[in-house]
Enzyme design. Structure first.
Site, PDB file in Angstrom:
ATOM      1  N   LYS A  13       0.828  -1.213   0.000  1.00  0.00           N
ATOM      2  CA  LYS A  13       0.000   0.000   0.000  1.00  0.00           C
ATOM      3  C   LYS A  13       0.862   1.263   0.000  1.00  0.00           C
ATOM      4  O   LYS A  13       0.645   2.176  -0.790  1.00  0.00           O
ATOM      5  CB  LYS A  13      -0.934   0.029   1.228  1.00  0.00           C
ATOM      6  CG  LYS A  13      -1.873  -1.148   1.331  1.00  0.00           C
ATOM      7  CD  LYS A  13      -2.779  -1.043   2.549  1.00  0.00           C
ATOM      8  CE  LYS A  13      -2.056  -1.020   3.867  1.00  0.00           C
ATOM      9  NZ  LYS A  13      -1.313  -2.242   4.195  1.00  0.00           N
ATOM     10  N   ARG A  88      -9.770   1.079   8.265  1.00  0.00           N
ATOM     11  CA  ARG A  88      -9.183  -0.197   8.673  1.00  0.00           C
ATOM     12  C   ARG A  88     -10.227  -1.111   9.306  1.00  0.00           C
ATOM     13  O   ARG A  88      -9.916  -2.202   9.721  1.00  0.00           O
ATOM     14  CB  ARG A  88      -8.134   0.138   9.711  1.00  0.00           C
ATOM     15  CG  ARG A  88      -7.027  -0.823   9.809  1.00  0.00           C
ATOM     16  CD  ARG A  88      -5.866  -0.347   9.047  1.00  0.00           C
ATOM     17  NE  ARG A  88      -4.662  -0.979   9.469  1.00  0.00           N
ATOM     18  CZ  ARG A  88      -3.484  -0.558   9.094  1.00  0.00           C
ATOM     19  NH1 ARG A  88      -3.368   0.500   8.343  1.00  0.00           N
ATOM     20  NH2 ARG A  88      -2.419  -1.192   9.452  1.00  0.00           N
ATOM     21  N   ARG A 127      11.610  -5.827   5.436  1.00  0.00           N
ATOM     22  CA  ARG A 127      11.556  -4.374   5.186  1.00  0.00           C
ATOM     23  C   ARG A 127      12.525  -3.636   6.114  1.00  0.00           C
ATOM     24  O   ARG A 127      12.676  -3.970   7.286  1.00  0.00           O
ATOM     25  CB  ARG A 127      10.137  -3.859   5.433  1.00  0.00           C
ATOM     26  CG  ARG A 127      10.053  -2.333   5.351  1.00  0.00           C
ATOM     27  CD  ARG A 127       8.649  -1.817   5.280  1.00  0.00           C
ATOM     28  NE  ARG A 127       7.802  -2.319   6.342  1.00  0.00           N
ATOM     29  CZ  ARG A 127       6.482  -2.145   6.372  1.00  0.00           C
ATOM     30  NH1 ARG A 127       5.872  -1.490   5.412  1.00  0.00           N
ATOM     31  NH2 ARG A 127       5.773  -2.634   7.359  1.00  0.00           N
ATOM     32  N   ARG A 160      11.280  -1.742  11.445  1.00  0.00           N
ATOM     33  CA  ARG A 160      10.167  -1.236  12.251  1.00  0.00           C
ATOM     34  C   ARG A 160       9.910  -2.233  13.380  1.00  0.00           C
ATOM     35  O   ARG A 160       9.897  -3.435  13.136  1.00  0.00           O
ATOM     36  CB  ARG A 160       8.904  -1.131  11.383  1.00  0.00           C
ATOM     37  CG  ARG A 160       8.659   0.250  10.845  1.00  0.00           C
ATOM     38  CD  ARG A 160       7.549   0.331   9.837  1.00  0.00           C
ATOM     39  NE  ARG A 160       6.283  -0.268  10.188  1.00  0.00           N
ATOM     40  CZ  ARG A 160       5.182  -0.195   9.433  1.00  0.00           C
ATOM     41  NH1 ARG A 160       5.210   0.457   8.290  1.00  0.00           N
ATOM     42  NH2 ARG A 160       4.070  -0.776   9.792  1.00  0.00           N
ATOM     43  N   ARG A 171      -0.631  -8.715  13.330  1.00  0.00           N
ATOM     44  CA  ARG A 171      -1.161  -7.710  12.381  1.00  0.00           C
ATOM     45  C   ARG A 171      -1.944  -8.387  11.261  1.00  0.00           C
ATOM     46  O   ARG A 171      -2.991  -7.891  10.839  1.00  0.00           O
ATOM     47  CB  ARG A 171      -0.005  -6.885  11.799  1.00  0.00           C
ATOM     48  CG  ARG A 171       0.565  -5.901  12.804  1.00  0.00           C
ATOM     49  CD  ARG A 171       1.924  -5.387  12.377  1.00  0.00           C
ATOM     50  NE  ARG A 171       1.904  -4.654  11.136  1.00  0.00           N
ATOM     51  CZ  ARG A 171       2.977  -4.471  10.367  1.00  0.00           C
ATOM     52  NH1 ARG A 171       4.151  -4.984  10.720  1.00  0.00           N
ATOM     53  NH2 ARG A 171       2.875  -3.774   9.262  1.00  0.00           N
TER      54      ARG A 171
HETATM   55  P1  AP5 Z   1       4.861  -1.508   1.851  1.00  0.00           P
HETATM   56  O1  AP5 Z   1       4.489  -0.760   0.622  1.00  0.00           O
HETATM   57  O2  AP5 Z   1       5.579  -0.776   2.930  1.00  0.00           O
HETATM   58  O3  AP5 Z   1       3.584  -2.307   2.401  1.00  0.00           O
HETATM   59  P2  AP5 Z   1       2.283  -1.789   3.142  1.00  0.00           P
HETATM   60  O4  AP5 Z   1       1.115  -2.510   2.557  1.00  0.00           O
HETATM   61  O5  AP5 Z   1       2.242  -0.299   3.163  1.00  0.00           O
HETATM   62  O6  AP5 Z   1       2.590  -2.398   4.572  1.00  0.00           O
HETATM   63  P3  AP5 Z   1       2.562  -1.715   6.018  1.00  0.00           P
HETATM   64  O7  AP5 Z   1       3.203  -2.728   6.926  1.00  0.00           O
HETATM   65  O8  AP5 Z   1       3.191  -0.357   6.018  1.00  0.00           O
HETATM   66  O9  AP5 Z   1       1.070  -1.640   6.262  1.00  0.00           O
HETATM   67  P4  AP5 Z   1       0.367  -1.662   7.578  1.00  0.00           P
HETATM   68  O10 AP5 Z   1      -0.981  -1.476   7.077  1.00  0.00           O
HETATM   69  O11 AP5 Z   1       0.543  -2.816   8.472  1.00  0.00           O
HETATM   70  O12 AP5 Z   1       1.139  -0.541   8.405  1.00  0.00           O
HETATM   71  P5  AP5 Z   1       0.746   0.939   8.773  1.00  0.00           P
HETATM   72  O13 AP5 Z   1       1.984   1.733   8.786  1.00  0.00           O
HETATM   73  O14 AP5 Z   1      -0.417   1.403   7.946  1.00  0.00           O
HETATM   74  O15 AP5 Z   1       5.744  -2.776   1.398  1.00  0.00           O
HETATM   75  C1  AP5 Z   1       6.253  -3.706   2.365  1.00  0.00           C
HETATM   76  C2  AP5 Z   1       7.657  -4.174   1.890  1.00  0.00           C
HETATM   77  O16 AP5 Z   1       7.538  -4.900   0.656  1.00  0.00           O
HETATM   78  C3  AP5 Z   1       8.640  -3.029   1.624  1.00  0.00           C
HETATM   79  O17 AP5 Z   1       9.924  -3.441   2.045  1.00  0.00           O
HETATM   80  C4  AP5 Z   1       8.607  -2.849   0.091  1.00  0.00           C
HETATM   81  O18 AP5 Z   1       9.867  -2.404  -0.402  1.00  0.00           O
HETATM   82  C5  AP5 Z   1       8.283  -4.266  -0.383  1.00  0.00           C
HETATM   83  N1  AP5 Z   1       7.406  -4.256  -1.567  1.00  0.00           N
HETATM   84  C6  AP5 Z   1       6.269  -3.536  -1.751  1.00  0.00           C
HETATM   85  N2  AP5 Z   1       5.704  -3.835  -2.956  1.00  0.00           N
HETATM   86  C7  AP5 Z   1       6.511  -4.792  -3.521  1.00  0.00           C
HETATM   87  C8  AP5 Z   1       6.461  -5.517  -4.758  1.00  0.00           C
HETATM   88  N3  AP5 Z   1       5.459  -5.335  -5.652  1.00  0.00           N
HETATM   89  N4  AP5 Z   1       7.441  -6.414  -5.014  1.00  0.00           N
HETATM   90  C9  AP5 Z   1       8.451  -6.621  -4.105  1.00  0.00           C
HETATM   91  N5  AP5 Z   1       8.558  -5.955  -2.936  1.00  0.00           N
HETATM   92  C10 AP5 Z   1       7.590  -5.054  -2.629  1.00  0.00           C
HETATM   93  O19 AP5 Z   1       0.174   0.766  10.245  1.00  0.00           O
HETATM   94  C11 AP5 Z   1       1.023   0.440  11.331  1.00  0.00           C
HETATM   95  C12 AP5 Z   1       0.199   0.420  12.611  1.00  0.00           C
HETATM   96  O20 AP5 Z   1      -0.379   1.732  12.837  1.00  0.00           O
HETATM   97  C13 AP5 Z   1      -1.001  -0.537  12.627  1.00  0.00           C
HETATM   98  O21 AP5 Z   1      -0.627  -1.860  12.970  1.00  0.00           O
HETATM   99  C14 AP5 Z   1      -1.892   0.135  13.678  1.00  0.00           C
HETATM  100  O22 AP5 Z   1      -1.444  -0.128  14.975  1.00  0.00           O
HETATM  101  C15 AP5 Z   1      -1.680   1.629  13.391  1.00  0.00           C
HETATM  102  N6  AP5 Z   1      -2.670   2.135  12.413  1.00  0.00           N
HETATM  103  C16 AP5 Z   1      -2.414   2.611  11.171  1.00  0.00           C
HETATM  104  N7  AP5 Z   1      -3.562   2.974  10.564  1.00  0.00           N
HETATM  105  C17 AP5 Z   1      -4.568   2.724  11.450  1.00  0.00           C
HETATM  106  C18 AP5 Z   1      -5.979   2.877  11.402  1.00  0.00           C
HETATM  107  N8  AP5 Z   1      -6.618   3.348  10.307  1.00  0.00           N
HETATM  108  N9  AP5 Z   1      -6.696   2.522  12.501  1.00  0.00           N
HETATM  109  C19 AP5 Z   1      -6.093   2.061  13.602  1.00  0.00           C
HETATM  110  N10 AP5 Z   1      -4.758   1.866  13.713  1.00  0.00           N
HETATM  111  C20 AP5 Z   1      -3.998   2.201  12.632  1.00  0.00           C
END
Ligand code: AP5
Length: 217
Positions: A13, A88, A127, A160, A171
């Site tokens: 994402k 979410r 990552r 992270r 997660r």
């Molecule tokens: P990346 O693009 O970083 O993946 P992502 O889907 O963004 O994964 P996240 O872990 O950041 O999502 P998340 O939803 O768990 O975390 P968030 O920060 O929102 O890619 C991942 C890896 O793969 C990278 O190394 C990249 O280089 C690689 N990659 C990507 N695409 C690729 C491809 N096509 N081919 C090969 N490699 C690839 O949330 C963190 C925490 O915050 C949550 O757990 C929660 O506690 C809180 N939080 C955030 N939003 C909310 C909400 N709305 N409500 C409540 N709590 C929330």
């Protein structure tokens, strides 16, 4: 263009939101990044969010929704935005409807990026991020030029805390139970784009932009 990205942790994402933000010249609004910024700045919101983030659980809806409402009110979001990590759960989905309706807006597209469990785990555990500028790498799929060093600013890369295997499993189960129901919530409205996230970053981006172009011209 008002967009949101839906998908499990590690689906890509954040990676794709960056591409779409540049392509459509709209801000990338990541709730995870905003929480992490508050954490770095040691604000009360950051300290509260950390209690949940380190466990891989969702930060309470009221806190998250107020933060998003404030963010989309900023002038840079007036011509559109790409949300990453919000909504979410169904409550946040309904809250987003309310926030947009209050401004006479609606979602143009919800991009669901799908990838299998083992690939998600591999992407998350491998990552690495730059704690200074926020750039994201992967030890296998997108390594930095010099091992462990940010290409952009030269800072040492870190993992992270919530990318450790035990938290990743929590997660992914929170995603299945709380976030996945949003797929049907948006599917019935006809605004869901189904994207195969197992391909290269470039192929995934191209497919999203093509599908959005086909719908919105
Ligand atoms: P990346 O693009 O970083 O993946 P992502 O889907 O963004 O994964 P996240 O872990 O950041 O999502 P998340 O939803 O768990 O975390 P968030 O920060 O929102 O890619 C991942 C890896 O793969 C990278 O190394 C990249 O280089 C690689 N990659 C990507 N695409 C690729 C491809 N096509 N081919 C090969 N490699 C690839 O949330 C963190 C925490 O915050 C949550 O757990 C929660 O506690 C809180 N939080 C955030 N939003 C909310 C909400 N709305 N409500 C409540 N709590 C929330």
């Amino acid at each position: 263009m008002n967009l949101t990205l839906l998908g499990a942790p590690g689906a890509g994402k954040g990676t794709q939101a960056n591409v779409l933000a540049i392509h459509y010249k709209i801000p990338h609004i990541s709730t995870g990044d905003i929480f992490r910024r508050h954490l770095r700045e040691e604000t009360p919101l950051g300290q509260k969010a950390q209690e949940y983030m380190v466990q891989g659980k969702l930060v309470p809806d009221d806190i998250t929704e107020a933060m998003v409402d404030d963010r989309i009110a900023l002038s840079d979001a007036a011509l559109g935005f790409v949300l990453d990590g919000f909504p979410r759960n169904l409550n946040q989905g309904k809250a987003l409807d309310g926030m947009l309706a209050a401004r006479g807006l609606f979602l143009d597209g919800v991009i669901h990026i799908a990838a299998p469990y083992d690939l998600l785990v591999e992407r998350l555990v491998g990552r690495r991020i730059c704690p200074a500028c926020g750039a994201t790498y992967h030890i296998r799929f997108d390594p930095p030029q010099a091992a462990g060093i940010c290409n952009v600013c030269g800072t040492n890369l870190v993992q992270r805390p919530d990318d450790r295997l035990e938290t990743v499993e929590t997660r992914l189960s929170v995603y299945r139970e709380e976030t996945a129901p949003l797929i049907a919530f948006y599917q019935v409205r006809g605004i869901l784009l189904e994207i195969d996230g197992t391909r290269s970053v470039e192929d995934v981006s191209q497919s999203i932009i093509q599908q959005l172009g086909a719908r919105h011209g």
